[in-house]
Design a protein around this motif. Structure first.
Motif, PDB file in Angstrom:
ATOM      1  N   GLN A  95       5.842  20.697  -0.094  1.00 50.89           N
ATOM      2  CA  GLN A  95       6.336  21.411   1.153  1.00 50.89           C
ATOM      3  C   GLN A  95       7.416  20.227   1.817  1.00 50.89           C
ATOM      4  N   LEU A  96       7.168  18.927   1.497  1.00 50.68           N
ATOM      5  CA  LEU A  96       8.181  18.037   2.048  1.00 50.68           C
ATOM      6  C   LEU A  96       9.132  17.843   1.287  1.00 50.68           C
ATOM      7  N   GLN A  97       8.969  18.073  -0.060  1.00 55.49           N
ATOM      8  CA  GLN A  97      10.460  18.208  -0.951  1.00 55.49           C
ATOM      9  C   GLN A  97      11.283  19.516  -0.419  1.00 55.49           C
ATOM     10  N   GLY A  98      10.767  20.736   0.072  1.00 56.13           N
ATOM     11  CA  GLY A  98      11.491  21.642   0.555  1.00 56.13           C
ATOM     12  C   GLY A  98      12.103  21.288   1.842  1.00 56.13           C
ATOM     13  N   MET A  99      11.374  20.516   2.521  1.00 57.23           N
ATOM     14  CA  MET A  99      11.796  20.311   4.037  1.00 57.23           C
ATOM     15  C   MET A  99      12.918  19.440   3.933  1.00 57.23           C
ATOM     16  N   PHE A 100      12.906  18.395   2.975  1.00 55.72           N
ATOM     17  CA  PHE A 100      14.126  17.412   3.016  1.00 55.72           C
ATOM     18  C   PHE A 100      15.230  17.924   1.833  1.00 55.72           C
ATOM     19  N   GLN A 101      14.797  19.088   1.383  1.00 57.08           N
ATOM     20  CA  GLN A 101      15.758  19.632   0.271  1.00 57.08           C
ATOM     21  C   GLN A 101      15.894  18.590  -0.756  1.00 57.08           C
ATOM     22  N   VAL A 102      15.097  17.936  -1.380  1.00 55.87           N
ATOM     23  CA  VAL A 102      15.250  16.961  -2.556  1.00 55.87           C
ATOM     24  C   VAL A 102      15.487  17.772  -3.814  1.00 55.87           C
ATOM     25  N   ARG A 103      16.551  17.520  -4.586  1.00 55.59           N
ATOM     26  CA  ARG A 103      17.094  18.152  -5.668  1.00 55.59           C
ATOM     27  C   ARG A 103      16.846  17.211  -6.999  1.00 55.59           C
ATOM     28  N   GLY A 104      16.781  16.016  -6.880  1.00 56.55           N
ATOM     29  CA  GLY A 104      16.748  15.071  -7.719  1.00 56.55           C
ATOM     30  C   GLY A 104      15.938  13.707  -7.427  1.00 56.55           C
ATOM     31  N   TYR A 105      15.691  13.117  -8.568  1.00 59.01           N
ATOM     32  CA  TYR A 105      14.495  11.850  -8.594  1.00 59.01           C
ATOM     33  C   TYR A 105      15.408  10.652  -9.076  1.00 59.01           C
ATOM     34  N   PRO A 106      15.120   9.417  -8.589  1.00 59.81           N
ATOM     35  CA  PRO A 106      14.499   9.455  -7.380  1.00 59.81           C
ATOM     36  C   PRO A 106      15.291   9.593  -5.836  1.00 59.81           C
ATOM     37  N   THR A 107      14.537  10.003  -4.874  1.00 59.33           N
ATOM     38  CA  THR A 107      14.969  10.077  -3.756  1.00 59.33           C
ATOM     39  C   THR A 107      14.165   9.310  -2.686  1.00 59.33           C
ATOM     40  N   VAL A 108      14.744   8.581  -2.027  1.00 55.19           N
ATOM     41  CA  VAL A 108      14.173   7.788  -0.826  1.00 55.19           C
ATOM     42  C   VAL A 108      14.675   8.562   0.404  1.00 55.19           C
ATOM     43  N   TYR A 109      13.833   8.812   1.414  1.00 53.52           N
ATOM     44  CA  TYR A 109      14.215   9.072   2.797  1.00 53.52           C
ATOM     45  C   TYR A 109      13.533   7.936   3.728  1.00 53.52           C
ATOM     46  N   ILE A 110      14.170   7.400   4.640  1.00 52.03           N
ATOM     47  CA  ILE A 110      13.557   6.555   5.695  1.00 52.03           C
ATOM     48  C   ILE A 110      13.657   7.567   7.003  1.00 52.03           C
ATOM     49  N   LYS A 138      -0.461  17.965  -4.198  1.00 49.27           N
ATOM     50  CA  LYS A 138       0.632  18.749  -4.694  1.00 49.27           C
ATOM     51  C   LYS A 138       1.199  19.894  -3.647  1.00 49.27           C
ATOM     52  N   ALA A 139       0.535  20.584  -2.776  1.00 53.85           N
ATOM     53  CA  ALA A 139       1.079  21.191  -1.879  1.00 53.85           C
ATOM     54  C   ALA A 139       1.883  20.537  -0.660  1.00 53.85           C
ATOM     55  N   GLN A 140       1.231  19.351  -0.430  1.00 54.35           N
ATOM     56  CA  GLN A 140       2.058  18.657   0.458  1.00 54.35           C
ATOM     57  C   GLN A 140       3.311  18.005   0.200  1.00 54.35           C
ATOM     58  N   ASN A 141       3.354  17.728  -1.074  1.00 49.75           N
ATOM     59  CA  ASN A 141       4.576  17.056  -1.679  1.00 49.75           C
ATOM     60  C   ASN A 141       5.653  18.113  -1.876  1.00 49.75           C
ATOM     61  N   THR A 167       0.725  -1.271  -0.262  1.00 50.03           N
ATOM     62  CA  THR A 167      -0.255   0.042   0.081  1.00 50.03           C
ATOM     63  C   THR A 167       0.903   1.340   0.126  1.00 50.03           C
ATOM     64  N   TRP A 168       0.603   2.047  -1.136  1.00 50.46           N
ATOM     65  CA  TRP A 168       1.480   3.306  -1.248  1.00 50.46           C
ATOM     66  C   TRP A 168       0.645   4.293  -0.974  1.00 50.46           C
ATOM     67  N   HIS A 169       0.782   4.871   0.361  1.00 50.71           N
ATOM     68  CA  HIS A 169       0.081   6.049   0.728  1.00 50.71           C
ATOM     69  C   HIS A 169       0.329   7.586   0.085  1.00 50.71           C
ATOM     70  N   THR A 170      -0.553   8.524  -0.088  1.00 48.24           N
ATOM     71  CA  THR A 170      -0.182   9.573  -0.791  1.00 48.24           C
ATOM     72  C   THR A 170      -0.603  10.603   0.203  1.00 48.24           C
ATOM     73  N   ASP A 171      -1.209  10.404   1.267  1.00 46.65           N
ATOM     74  CA  ASP A 171      -1.458  11.651   2.537  1.00 46.65           C
ATOM     75  C   ASP A 171      -0.601  11.166   3.762  1.00 46.65           C
ATOM     76  N   MET A 172       0.095  12.137   3.772  1.00 45.45           N
ATOM     77  CA  MET A 172       1.204  12.054   4.890  1.00 45.45           C
ATOM     78  C   MET A 172       0.657  11.842   6.447  1.00 45.45           C
ATOM     79  N   GLU A 173      -0.358  12.780   6.478  1.00 42.41           N
ATOM     80  CA  GLU A 173      -1.060  12.598   7.830  1.00 42.41           C
ATOM     81  C   GLU A 173      -1.420  11.085   8.132  1.00 42.41           C
TER      82      GLU A 173
END
Length: 156
Positions: A101-116, A96-99, A25-31
């Motif tokens: 926000q998280l992209q900025g928070m984790f400073q993601v610059r390229g894809y794919p990026t996986v954070y645990i 879109k807004a959630q993604n 199950t891949w969630h899209t809702d972070m909450e």
């Protein structure tokens, strides 16, 4: 003839039930994902992807995420969150807004990026995502990729 048919049906049922147990199950809702991870005492697996344009993202999914080894590992260890940045596929504005926000928070610059990350709540109920580490595409298939992910979870 009836025995052969019955045996074939049993084999199909057993195979189908084994496959169903390992589905992801891949969630899209972070909450929602945060709450599930907290309740199940699991890590959050944040997959930043460009699902409809990023070749390396598609390669990572096909070579790792769609394998039985990854499915078992993921079901045992993490709650999966897909943070997608598609170019052609329509996406809900809230997601879109959630993604972003998280992209900025984790400073993601390229894809794919996986954070645990470890989901945490403080005494006031505020939520925090403590990064354990990150990775991207790793050559060598599921086993090599999972070795990296296990090292992240173990803090190595």
């Amino acid at each position: 003839m009836k025995k052969i048919l019955l045996t074939m049906c049993l084999v199909i049922l057993i195979s189908a039930s084994g496959v169903a147990q390992e589905k992801l199950t891949w969630h899209t809702d972070m909450e929602k994902a945060f709450d599930i991870a907290t309740n199940e005492n699991k890590k959050l697996f944040l997959f930043f992807t460009g699902s409809d344009w990023c070749g390396w993202c598609i390669k990572l999914q096909n070579e790792v995420f769609k394998t039985p080894d990854f499915e078992k590992w993921a079901n045992d260890n993490v709650v999966l969150v897909e943070l997608d940045f598609p170019r052609r596929t329509p996406q809900d504005e809230t997601i879109k807004a959630q993604n972003r926000q998280l992209q900025g928070m984790f400073q993601v610059r390229g894809y794919p990026t996986v954070y645990i990350v470890n989901p945490e709540k403080n005494a006031e109920g505020r939520k925090n995502l403590k990064s354990l580490g990150k990775t991207g595409f790793v050559r060598g298939g599921a086993q090599k990729w999972l070795a990296v992910a296990n090292n992240i979870i173990k803090g190595k």
